[in-house]
Design an enzyme around this catalytic site. Structure first.
Site, PDB file in Angstrom:
ATOM      1  N   GLU A 131      -0.528  -5.006   6.315  1.00  0.00           N
ATOM      2  CA  GLU A 131       0.796  -5.111   5.687  1.00  0.00           C
ATOM      3  C   GLU A 131       1.675  -6.096   6.441  1.00  0.00           C
ATOM      4  OE1 GLU A 131       1.076  -0.586   3.810  1.00  0.00           O
ATOM      5  OE2 GLU A 131       2.060  -1.016   5.706  1.00  0.00           O
TER       6      GLU A 131
ATOM      7  N   GLY B 132       6.055  -0.659   0.117  1.00  0.00           N
ATOM      8  CA  GLY B 132       6.851   0.525   0.431  1.00  0.00           C
ATOM      9  C   GLY B 132       7.203   0.559   1.906  1.00  0.00           C
ATOM     10  N   ALA B 133       7.842   1.650   2.329  1.00  0.00           N
ATOM     11  CA  ALA B 133       8.180   1.828   3.747  1.00  0.00           C
ATOM     12  C   ALA B 133       8.301   3.322   4.013  1.00  0.00           C
ATOM     13  CB  ALA B 133       9.489   1.124   4.073  1.00  0.00           C
TER      14      ALA B 133
ATOM     15  N   THR C 267       0.845  -1.193   0.000  1.00  0.00           N
ATOM     16  CA  THR C 267       0.000   0.000   0.000  1.00  0.00           C
ATOM     17  C   THR C 267       0.884   1.247   0.000  1.00  0.00           C
ATOM     18  OG1 THR C 267      -1.756  -1.161   1.174  1.00  0.00           O
ATOM     19  CG2 THR C 267      -1.759   1.220   1.373  1.00  0.00           C
TER      20      THR C 267
ATOM     21  N   GLY D 155       2.655   4.756   7.846  1.00  0.00           N
ATOM     22  CA  GLY D 155       2.302   6.151   7.587  1.00  0.00           C
ATOM     23  C   GLY D 155       0.992   6.250   6.814  1.00  0.00           C
TER      24      GLY D 155
HETATM   25  C1  ABF Z   1       3.040   1.846   2.903  1.00  0.00           C
HETATM   26  O1  ABF Z   1       2.933   3.119   2.371  1.00  0.00           O
HETATM   27  C2  ABF Z   1       3.212   2.102   4.304  1.00  0.00           C
HETATM   28  O2  ABF Z   1       3.568   1.156   5.206  1.00  0.00           O
HETATM   29  C3  ABF Z   1       4.056   3.285   4.356  1.00  0.00           C
HETATM   30  O3  ABF Z   1       3.525   3.963   5.432  1.00  0.00           O
HETATM   31  C4  ABF Z   1       3.732   4.001   3.104  1.00  0.00           C
HETATM   32  C5  ABF Z   1       4.874   4.442   2.266  1.00  0.00           C
HETATM   33  O4  ABF Z   1       4.311   5.400   1.462  1.00  0.00           O
HETATM   34  P1  ABF Z   1       4.818   5.921   0.103  1.00  0.00           P
HETATM   35  O5  ABF Z   1       5.198   4.754  -0.731  1.00  0.00           O
HETATM   36  O6  ABF Z   1       3.613   6.639  -0.398  1.00  0.00           O
HETATM   37  O7  ABF Z   1       5.944   6.832   0.413  1.00  0.00           O
HETATM   38  O8  ABF Z   1       4.058   1.157   2.327  1.00  0.00           O
END
Ligand code: ABF
Length: 228
Positions: free
Chosen positions: A104, A83-84, A27, A97
């Site tokens: 997740e 993502g992270a 996500t 975030g």
């Molecule tokens: C997810 O999206 C979340 O765990 C993390 O908070 C966020 C990262 O967001 P982005 O890819 O929009 O920077 O992976």
């Protein structure tokens, strides 16, 4: 620029997906680039099945023609790509975030491997600059908040906890929970904090992902680097 890097990391991860894979799909904005890249490969004939980590990802993947299932139907996955918000040299992560940390983490834990996709701004020496999301049940919120404050004080960390969305309109997760964001600056002992947080009854999960990520694709001005 950051969007371009996110897309490059996401596209690199999509190349690692192989025929027949059971895939956890993350996500966030970087993961959305991954869904788009994956959809192109699926349109080209790649046969995979995905488990989304949020309703948002489910909607996008469905719209783009990616075959989806649930963890109940398919409890073991080959790979999760997500993502992270931050990652350290050991590939410990802060996630959540976007508010989807619980699903997740369940999906990542059910996967044999996890690839993190990120732009270089997420790389840190020590986790904590990004506020740590802690998912809590609404019942007994104040008691849970106090228990978390005690843990943070015990570990010598700042005890600034912010209810996401505010008291009058708290953010509600896909699981119907609230999120307290902990502003910690620098977490010196990630494992100790994780262990103490999960022991609090009202805490459902926290955004520390330890020993889950097996590889990261990190994009910046020098291209996409691999962190193992
Ligand atoms: C997810 O999206 C979340 O765990 C993390 O908070 C966020 C990262 O967001 P982005 O890819 O929009 O920077 O992976």
């Amino acid at each position: 620029m950051s969007d371009q890097f996110k897309q490059e990391a996401a596209e690199r991860a999509a190349e690692d997906v192989t025929e027949g894979m059971r895939l956890g799909i993350g996500t966030g904005s970087t993961a959305e680039f991954f869904v788009q890249a994956l959809a192109k490969r699926v349109a080209g004939g790649l046969n995979i099945v995905g488990v989304p980590t949020s309703e948002r990802t489910r909607d996008l993947a469905t719209e783009l023609g990616i075959k989806l299932t649930t963890l109940d139907e398919m409890p073991q996955l080959d790979l999760t790509v997500d993502g992270a918000d931050e990652f350290d040299p050991e590939l410990a992560l802060i996630k959540g975030g976007g508010g989807a940390l619980l699903r997740e983490k369940i999906v990542a834990a059910a996967s044999e491997r996890m690839i993190v996709i990120a732009d270089g701004s997420k790389e840190v020496d020590a986790l904590g600059r990004f506020p740590l999301p802690i998912e809590v049940v609404p019942f007994g919120l104040e008691a849970t908040r106090r228990a978390i404050v005690t843990v943070l004080s015990d570990l010598g960390l700042p005890d600034v906890l912010v209810l996401r969305g505010g008291a009058s309109q708290p953010f509600v997760t896909d699981g119907g929970h609230f999120i307290l964001d902990a502003h910690l600056e620098k977490i010196s002992d990630v494992k100790a904090l994780a262990t103490r947080l999960v022991a609090i009854p009202g805490v459902v999960e926290h955004g520390l992902f330890i020993d889950l990520a097996t590889k990261a694709y990190v994009a910046g001005t020098d291209g996409v680097k691999t962190v193992l």
